[in-house]
Write an enzyme that holds these catalytic residues in place. Structure first.
Site, PDB file in Angstrom:
ATOM      1  N   ARG A 168      15.536  40.803 -14.610  1.00 48.23           N
ATOM      2  CA  ARG A 168      15.433  39.929 -13.418  1.00 48.23           C
ATOM      3  C   ARG A 168      14.042  39.962 -12.794  1.00 48.23           C
ATOM      4  O   ARG A 168      13.897  39.830 -11.570  1.00 48.23           O
ATOM      5  CB  ARG A 168      16.487  40.303 -12.373  1.00 48.23           C
ATOM      6  CG  ARG A 168      17.919  40.118 -12.871  1.00 48.23           C
ATOM      7  CD  ARG A 168      18.933  40.061 -11.746  1.00 48.23           C
ATOM      8  NE  ARG A 168      20.287  40.008 -12.288  1.00 48.23           N
ATOM      9  CZ  ARG A 168      21.054  41.081 -12.494  1.00 48.23           C
ATOM     10  NH1 ARG A 168      20.610  42.281 -12.193  1.00 48.23           N
ATOM     11  NH2 ARG A 168      22.258  40.936 -13.004  1.00 48.23           N
ATOM     12  N   LYS A 178       3.790  29.014 -12.197  1.00 45.27           N
ATOM     13  CA  LYS A 178       4.776  28.172 -12.885  1.00 45.27           C
ATOM     14  C   LYS A 178       4.908  28.646 -14.320  1.00 45.27           C
ATOM     15  O   LYS A 178       3.916  28.782 -15.034  1.00 45.27           O
ATOM     16  CB  LYS A 178       4.325  26.716 -12.888  1.00 45.27           C
ATOM     17  CG  LYS A 178       4.688  25.953 -11.651  1.00 45.27           C
ATOM     18  CD  LYS A 178       4.532  24.467 -11.946  1.00 45.27           C
ATOM     19  CE  LYS A 178       4.779  23.618 -10.732  1.00 45.27           C
ATOM     20  NZ  LYS A 178       4.633  22.180 -11.066  1.00 45.27           N
ATOM     21  N   GLU A 200      -8.534  19.074 -16.973  1.00 46.63           N
ATOM     22  CA  GLU A 200      -7.945  19.702 -15.778  1.00 46.63           C
ATOM     23  C   GLU A 200      -9.038  20.136 -14.794  1.00 46.63           C
ATOM     24  O   GLU A 200      -8.817  20.157 -13.584  1.00 46.63           O
ATOM     25  CB  GLU A 200      -7.065  20.901 -16.168  1.00 46.63           C
ATOM     26  CG  GLU A 200      -5.901  20.560 -17.098  1.00 46.63           C
ATOM     27  CD  GLU A 200      -4.675  19.981 -16.388  1.00 46.63           C
ATOM     28  OE1 GLU A 200      -4.705  19.831 -15.147  1.00 46.63           O
ATOM     29  OE2 GLU A 200      -3.687  19.664 -17.086  1.00 46.63           O
ATOM     30  N   LYS A 207      -7.097  25.297  -7.274  1.00 43.80           N
ATOM     31  CA  LYS A 207      -5.668  25.443  -7.538  1.00 43.80           C
ATOM     32  C   LYS A 207      -5.051  26.470  -6.604  1.00 43.80           C
ATOM     33  O   LYS A 207      -3.955  26.258  -6.066  1.00 43.80           O
ATOM     34  CB  LYS A 207      -5.419  25.823  -8.992  1.00 43.80           C
ATOM     35  CG  LYS A 207      -3.929  25.996  -9.274  1.00 43.80           C
ATOM     36  CD  LYS A 207      -3.487  25.615 -10.647  1.00 43.80           C
ATOM     37  CE  LYS A 207      -1.963  25.663 -10.742  1.00 43.80           C
ATOM     38  NZ  LYS A 207      -1.476  25.421 -12.096  1.00 43.80           N
ATOM     39  N   GLU A 211       6.317  24.052  -4.703  1.00 44.18           N
ATOM     40  CA  GLU A 211       6.235  22.614  -4.946  1.00 44.18           C
ATOM     41  C   GLU A 211       7.226  21.815  -4.122  1.00 44.18           C
ATOM     42  O   GLU A 211       8.048  21.067  -4.660  1.00 44.18           O
ATOM     43  CB  GLU A 211       6.429  22.322  -6.449  1.00 44.18           C
ATOM     44  CG  GLU A 211       5.974  20.912  -6.799  1.00 44.18           C
ATOM     45  CD  GLU A 211       5.920  20.664  -8.305  1.00 44.18           C
ATOM     46  OE1 GLU A 211       6.554  21.396  -9.059  1.00 44.18           O
ATOM     47  OE2 GLU A 211       5.203  19.733  -8.698  1.00 44.18           O
ATOM     48  N   ARG A 222       1.811  20.572  -3.428  1.00 37.88           N
ATOM     49  CA  ARG A 222       1.528  21.040  -4.777  1.00 37.88           C
ATOM     50  C   ARG A 222       1.659  19.926  -5.807  1.00 37.88           C
ATOM     51  O   ARG A 222       1.052  19.967  -6.877  1.00 37.88           O
ATOM     52  CB  ARG A 222       2.453  22.210  -5.138  1.00 37.88           C
ATOM     53  CG  ARG A 222       2.155  22.798  -6.500  1.00 37.88           C
ATOM     54  CD  ARG A 222       2.737  24.189  -6.678  1.00 37.88           C
ATOM     55  NE  ARG A 222       2.442  24.687  -8.024  1.00 37.88           N
ATOM     56  CZ  ARG A 222       2.502  25.944  -8.391  1.00 37.88           C
ATOM     57  NH1 ARG A 222       2.864  26.863  -7.514  1.00 37.88           N
ATOM     58  NH2 ARG A 222       2.218  26.317  -9.607  1.00 37.88           N
ATOM     59  N   ASN A 263      -0.257  17.277 -10.002  1.00 40.89           N
ATOM     60  CA  ASN A 263       0.273  16.433 -11.077  1.00 40.89           C
ATOM     61  C   ASN A 263      -0.520  15.145 -11.262  1.00 40.89           C
ATOM     62  O   ASN A 263      -0.099  14.270 -12.021  1.00 40.89           O
ATOM     63  CB  ASN A 263       1.740  16.108 -10.806  1.00 40.89           C
ATOM     64  CG  ASN A 263       2.617  17.329 -10.938  1.00 40.89           C
ATOM     65  OD1 ASN A 263       2.398  18.154 -11.822  1.00 40.89           O
ATOM     66  ND2 ASN A 263       3.591  17.448 -10.066  1.00 40.89           N
ATOM     67  N   HIS A 301      -0.486  13.488 -14.513  1.00 40.35           N
ATOM     68  CA  HIS A 301       0.522  14.145 -15.341  1.00 40.35           C
ATOM     69  C   HIS A 301       1.787  13.326 -15.564  1.00 40.35           C
ATOM     70  O   HIS A 301       2.482  13.544 -16.545  1.00 40.35           O
ATOM     71  CB  HIS A 301       0.894  15.507 -14.745  1.00 40.35           C
ATOM     72  CG  HIS A 301      -0.141  16.563 -15.025  1.00 40.35           C
ATOM     73  ND1 HIS A 301      -1.440  16.453 -14.584  1.00 40.35           N
ATOM     74  CD2 HIS A 301      -0.081  17.725 -15.720  1.00 40.35           C
ATOM     75  CE1 HIS A 301      -2.135  17.528 -14.979  1.00 40.35           C
ATOM     76  NE2 HIS A 301      -1.325  18.302 -15.666  1.00 40.35           N
ATOM     77  N   HIS A 334       2.595  13.142 -19.239  1.00 40.35           N
ATOM     78  CA  HIS A 334       3.806  13.696 -19.847  1.00 40.35           C
ATOM     79  C   HIS A 334       4.555  12.635 -20.640  1.00 40.35           C
ATOM     80  O   HIS A 334       5.100  12.915 -21.711  1.00 40.35           O
ATOM     81  CB  HIS A 334       4.730  14.275 -18.777  1.00 40.35           C
ATOM     82  CG  HIS A 334       4.280  15.607 -18.255  1.00 40.35           C
ATOM     83  ND1 HIS A 334       4.778  16.149 -17.089  1.00 40.35           N
ATOM     84  CD2 HIS A 334       3.389  16.507 -18.736  1.00 40.35           C
ATOM     85  CE1 HIS A 334       4.205  17.332 -16.882  1.00 40.35           C
ATOM     86  NE2 HIS A 334       3.350  17.559 -17.858  1.00 40.35           N
ATOM     87  N   HIS A 337      -2.073  18.047 -24.506  1.00 38.68           N
ATOM     88  CA  HIS A 337      -1.770  17.887 -23.078  1.00 38.68           C
ATOM     89  C   HIS A 337      -2.967  17.354 -22.281  1.00 38.68           C
ATOM     90  O   HIS A 337      -2.844  16.379 -21.531  1.00 38.68           O
ATOM     91  CB  HIS A 337      -1.292  19.228 -22.512  1.00 38.68           C
ATOM     92  CG  HIS A 337      -1.028  19.206 -21.036  1.00 38.68           C
ATOM     93  ND1 HIS A 337       0.037  18.501 -20.489  1.00 38.68           N
ATOM     94  CD2 HIS A 337      -1.681  19.773 -19.986  1.00 38.68           C
ATOM     95  CE1 HIS A 337       0.014  18.645 -19.171  1.00 38.68           C
ATOM     96  NE2 HIS A 337      -1.007  19.412 -18.844  1.00 38.68           N
TER      97      HIS A 337
END
Lengths: 375, 375
Positions: A128, A150, A192, A233, A243, A247, A251, A254, A258, A273
């Protein structure tokens, strides 16, 4: 931008009890063991890497850990996006448990975004939540995926739909290891870097327009560009760790990107990417101009810079052809940033003036895509 | 203990922004839709259940949700501990994504501890964390696994070694559904009820000694016992959400218990979790007496109560035989509560006086187990 020198830079990510440092500079891989032993005395480690990265960087990392008295096991996965799967996640988790690591021990993802997302996720769910130290070896990972917590894997439904928010204890970005990247991979990561300028740092974008060749060549400008990107960032993540708002600005490019990755079956021979993001950023600026939010001049300026470094900027730059606009829209609508059926995009009022636009009508996106497919 | 009546009880779990209520009372399943619609307006839901529970309780839950205007999909897994696996986790995650639920939508685990742990984990990783509402249908789940945010699955290395801390939005414990449990299953859950008395509530343990038959029979004493148990757990969790200290007290009986479950191959025909915990609690008290921490009288009092309700209390009560003491110790040492190689146990100074004992010598455990195996 005056303080450019070769000394390691340090960026602090402020998240209360979950705060951590990012160390940036050439040759840091060799100092990883010492940095870990000093900050996390007594820990044992499981290094997670892929076979490509292992060939260049695993032995130096293991030597650095051993020299500092940090015991380690190594888990090697296949390179490529396909390793961000449940099957490989289970392998990595098993490898960590086989090494009998405890909750206070660390996982060290050594590699690019795939390894960082995968091994970061594994460290977030074994017992955990174990601790982890990112050692990103691609430009993309150094400026983006290793910062902010993330983690995740892909499913047939889309990218990064399964994962956790889990912050590392430390990020060690050795800027010299980037010399082993192919020019294409470096360029993809650079997309990026440029993104941070486009989101809300127009001065940084202008600096990149002047200095990008030095960033590619290495040296102090590279350290500076990576440190600026990590700081950008870190600032966004500190404002909105989970997010819920701002945040989403990260994107930029993106949502389109994506969709293009999905449309090309995540085939890195066709599109990686960062290339998807480059096209996505160019499209986001052109879409914003079409909606009369930004000027055509700004859209052209962005496209010109991305093209100058050798990045693709148009749908026609994707080799092998794309499906029609309707199908692309379906890929966009499955993207996880869809909220209650409405389309959310990051749009812009110009270079460095991005914002979160909710309730963008699907019909506008569709007709924009139809036009973009013919260019 | 004077305020015992049939009205729904409410226990609040205080965790700042992650606080939530537990509603306890007969007939609440039929009110689940209304409770969710009132607290989480506009959400859609994925119910996760197993085929046994589905036969009795899925239709009433679906009707309750539909009546309140909450759209839902249902995902049914095989009953039993074997569903706490990577394979079933992937199925549940896929089912949630197939239903196109978004981050603000909810997963509803409907079932016992297996379903709660599995579906709670799935909700914690889909889109990096969706909301969820626990609807526990076993006594064990109502008093233990549905409260406190621990989720997870098993691996060949042991139980619950993979998971996340993820708090629900709401827990709805319908005490009438417990009438569908077998006596054996009810007794197994009762072991966890008794545990709260043994940890730090001696008055509650004494109340159970007097009232356990009424708890088994149903009615206000059952609601009272469940509410007291949830409150006890909520108090511990509020003090130590991420198990850095006090929360380990909840593991009273569990270190021995988990080892027994592992030693019997998680075969529920031989031993279910609560039975392992009952034997484990009896052993923890006898081990504490042997270490001169507690009196033999207290150990015998605990054993007598557990035996009175029909729970096993000795290693010889496990049907089919057990491996030797050395092998049992290996199972204990793989347990995740091991810290830096030293053995950590929850020991006691008497009824309601448990404490976390670190650095318990393995040799002491071994020789205690050798004695216990011959009794």
């Amino acid at each position: 931008m005056s303080d450019v020198n070769a000394a390691p830079a340090k960026v602090h990510v402020s998240l209360g009890a979950r705060s951590y440092d990012i160390l940036i500079g050439p040759g840091l891989l060799q100092r990883t063991g010492a940095e870990i032993a000093a900050r996390l005395p007594g820990v044992r480690a499981a290094i997670v890497t892929d076979s490509n990265v292992a060939a260049d960087h695993l032995a130096p990392l293991q030597e650095s850990l051993a020299a500092a008295g940090v015991e380690s096991a190594a888990i090697t996965v296949a390179p490529g996006e396909r390793s961000k799967s449940f099957a490989t996640l289970e392998e990595v988790v098993s490898g960590i448990l086989d090494a009998r690591l405890e909750r206070g021990d660390i996982v060290i993802p050594l590699g690019g975004g795939v390894v960082g997302d995968l091994a970061g996720f594994a460290s977030g769910i074994v017992r955990r939540g174990m601790r982890f130290v990112q050692v990103p070896t691609s430009l993309l990972a150094q400026v983006d995926s290793s910062v902010g917590g993330k983690t995740g894997i892909n499913t047939v439904h889309g990218k990064n739909l399964v994962g956790v928010f889990h912050q590392p204890q430390l990020v060690i970005a050795d800027t010299a290891v980037l010399d082993t990247l192919s020019p294409r991979e470096f360029r993809a990561g650079y997309a990026e870097v440029a993104k941070y300028g486009l989101i809300d740092r127009p001065d940084f974008f202008a600096w990149l327009e002047k200095n990008w060749q030095a960033v590619f060549a290495g040296g102090p400008e590279r350290v500076e560009a990576i440190a600026q990107s990590c700081q950008a960032k870190a600032d966004v993540v500190a404002r909105d760790e989970l997010e819920k708002g701002d945040r989403a600005l990260l994107n930029l490019g993106h949502t389109f990107g994506h969709a293009l990755e999905a449309a090309t079956g995540y085939d890195s021979a066709r599109l990686v990417h960062g290339e998807g993001v480059a096209i996505g950023m160019a499209l986001a600026h052109r879409f914003s101009a079409r909606l009369n939010l930004a000027s055509v001049d700004d859209a052209e300026r962005v496209e010109a810079h991305l093209a100058a470094v050798g990045l693709p900027t148009r749908l026609s730059h994707v080799p092998g052809g794309l499906p029609g606009a309707e199908q692309l829209l379906t890929y966009i609508a499955q993207d996880k940033k869809v909220s209650r059926g409405a389309l959310t995009f990051i749009l812009t009022r110009g270079v460095g003036q991005s914002f979160v636009a909710k309730d963008v009508p699907a019909s506008e996106v569709l007709s924009f895509l139809e036009g973009a497919l013919s260019q």
